[in-house]
Design a protein around this motif. Structure first.
Motif, short mmCIF file in Angstrom:
data_model
loop_
_atom_site.label_atom_id
_atom_site.label_comp_id
_atom_site.label_asym_id
_atom_site.label_seq_id
_atom_site.Cartn_x
_atom_site.Cartn_y
_atom_site.Cartn_z
N GLU A 17 0.53 -1.23 -0.42
CA GLU A 17 -0.30 -0.06 0.20
C GLU A 17 1.17 1.32 -0.29
N PHE A 18 0.80 2.16 -0.63
CA PHE A 18 1.21 3.77 -1.32
C PHE A 18 0.38 4.99 -0.74
N GLY A 19 1.12 5.81 -0.10
CA GLY A 19 0.67 6.74 0.37
C GLY A 19 -0.10 7.78 -0.94
N GLU A 20 -0.87 8.99 -1.24
CA GLU A 20 -0.35 9.34 -2.39
C GLU A 20 -0.02 10.43 -3.03
N ASP A 21 1.63 10.47 -2.47
CA ASP A 21 2.44 11.01 -2.61
C ASP A 21 3.89 9.81 -3.43
N GLY A 22 2.76 8.16 -3.03
CA GLY A 22 3.62 7.52 -4.17
C GLY A 22 4.94 6.63 -3.46
N LYS A 23 4.78 7.32 -0.98
CA LYS A 23 5.44 6.25 -0.60
C LYS A 23 5.11 5.28 0.10
N LEU A 24 5.63 3.98 -0.15
CA LEU A 24 4.99 2.72 0.53
C LEU A 24 4.81 3.14 1.42
N ILE A 25 4.03 2.81 2.28
CA ILE A 25 3.29 3.26 3.71
C ILE A 25 2.77 1.59 4.61
N LYS A 26 2.92 0.59 3.87
CA LYS A 26 2.36 -0.57 4.76
C LYS A 26 2.30 -2.24 3.15
N GLU A 27 2.89 -3.39 4.13
CA GLU A 27 3.33 -4.38 3.50
C GLU A 27 2.07 -5.50 4.42
N THR A 28 1.80 -6.29 3.67
CA THR A 28 1.16 -7.03 4.51
C THR A 28 1.47 -8.59 3.87
N ASN A 29 1.57 -9.43 4.42
CA ASN A 29 1.97 -10.63 4.09
C ASN A 29 1.23 -11.68 4.42
N TYR A 30 0.35 -11.65 3.66
CA TYR A 30 -0.92 -12.53 3.67
C TYR A 30 -0.92 -14.12 3.95
N ASP A 31 0.66 -14.73 3.57
CA ASP A 31 0.73 -16.11 3.50
C ASP A 31 1.02 -16.51 5.24
N ALA A 32 1.87 -15.25 5.74
CA ALA A 32 2.59 -15.63 6.83
C ALA A 32 1.54 -16.72 8.29
N PRO A 33 0.36 -16.54 8.07
CA PRO A 33 -0.14 -17.75 9.12
C PRO A 33 -0.09 -18.81 8.66
N TYR A 34 0.47 -18.89 7.38
CA TYR A 34 -0.21 -20.63 6.30
C TYR A 34 0.80 -20.82 6.09
N LYS A 35 1.12 -22.23 7.62
CA LYS A 35 1.90 -22.99 6.83
C LYS A 35 2.15 -24.06 5.88
N PHE A 36 0.85 -23.69 6.03
CA PHE A 36 0.59 -25.48 4.91
C PHE A 36 0.00 -24.46 3.61
N THR A 37 0.98 -24.49 2.49
CA THR A 37 0.55 -24.01 2.08
C THR A 37 -0.84 -23.68 0.75
N PHE A 38 -0.41 -22.69 -0.44
CA PHE A 38 -1.17 -22.67 -1.26
C PHE A 38 -1.05 -24.05 -2.32
N GLU A 39 0.62 -24.24 -2.83
CA GLU A 39 0.58 -25.47 -3.36
C GLU A 39 0.53 -27.42 -2.80
N GLN A 40 0.29 -26.89 -1.99
CA GLN A 40 0.15 -28.48 -0.20
C GLN A 40 -1.68 -27.88 -0.72
N VAL A 41 -2.25 -27.35 -0.94
CA VAL A 41 -3.95 -27.04 -1.04
C VAL A 41 -4.31 -27.75 -2.42
N LEU A 42 -3.17 -27.28 -3.06
CA LEU A 42 -3.21 -27.73 -4.21
C LEU A 42 -3.66 -29.92 -5.05
N GLN A 43 -2.62 -29.77 -4.12
CA GLN A 43 -2.14 -31.40 -4.00
C GLN A 43 -3.29 -32.02 -3.50
N PHE A 44 -3.94 -31.50 -1.44
CA PHE A 44 -4.88 -31.85 -1.90
C PHE A 44 -6.39 -32.40 -2.53
N CYS A 45 -5.94 -31.09 -3.31
CA CYS A 45 -7.59 -30.86 -4.12
C CYS A 45 -7.68 -31.80 -5.15
#
Length: 207
Positions: free
Chosen positions: A112-140
């Motif tokens: 996420e960036f401010g209106e001046d173009g400066k980076l103001i926030k980074e959010t890693n949505y994968d962090a709480p998930y040790k069981f990865t998306f690729e492993q979900v694909l294997q499960f499916c």
């Protein structure tokens, strides 16, 4: 020539081919770099289509959703959609990727960036998930649950989601699919181990 330049532009904006556990996921590369909205090209399309928003299939069958402040791009054979939003001054506001079957399921790091173009926030949505998306694909695959690659614009499709389950008080993955034409089965997977900790069923009524 314009279509070639457009394709080149969007590949520069962040798609690469990655193979993890033999899964060609076509996951977008999302960087923290500053970007500017291409207003000149947008204005050309606005005149061409006589509208302020467009949904276009490009020549390589990528699906582009474009407005005056955002775009969403899904390439063939990908499980992801690349999303970017912009301020009125054209500066980047937010960017990241989500699952093609669920735009609310954000994947990887979003910036996420401010209106001046400066980076103001980074959010890693994968962090709480040790069981990865690729492993979900294997499960499916193991459960013979079908998944749709590339653009999804209608019809009935398996949906993957994740988040905090309030009843279980833990992070989980949800995999919902049509076990029968009138029955949806939802697997609840532990975010740490991938263990099936619940199964839910709901009736589907096609109106």
């Amino acid at each position: 020539m314009k279509w070639f330049l457009l394709l080149l532009l969007f590949y520069q904006m962040g798609y690469t081919q990655q193979t993890i556990n033999d899964y060609n996921t076509m996951e977008p590369i999302v960087t923290k770099d500053f970007e500017k909205f291409d207003k000149k090209y947008y204005d050309e399309l606005k005149i061409k289509y006589n509208d302020v928003s467009f949904t276009i299939y490009l020549k390589d069958n990528s699906y582009l959703e474009l407005t005056d402040s955002s775009y969403r791009l899904t390439v063939p054979n990908s499980y992801f959609t690349l999303t970017k939003g912009y301020y009125k001054n054209g500066n980047i506001k937010i960017k990241g990727s989500a699952l093609n079957n669920n735009s609310q399921c954000k994947i990887g790091t979003w910036y996420e960036f401010g209106e001046d173009g400066k980076l103001i926030k980074e959010t890693n949505y994968d962090a709480p998930y040790k069981f990865t998306f690729e492993q979900v694909l294997q499960f499916c695959e193991k459960e013979k649950i079908p998944l749709t690659r590339g653009p999804i614009t209608g019809g009935i499709h398996t949906e993957i989601a994740r988040g905090m389950d309030n009843a279980l008080k833990k992070n989980v993955w949800y995999v919902s699919w049509f076990k029968q034409s009138d029955l949806i089965e939802t697997f609840v997977l532990d975010a740490e181990t991938g263990k099936v900790i619940d199964k839910k069923y709901s009736e589907y009524i096609n109106n």
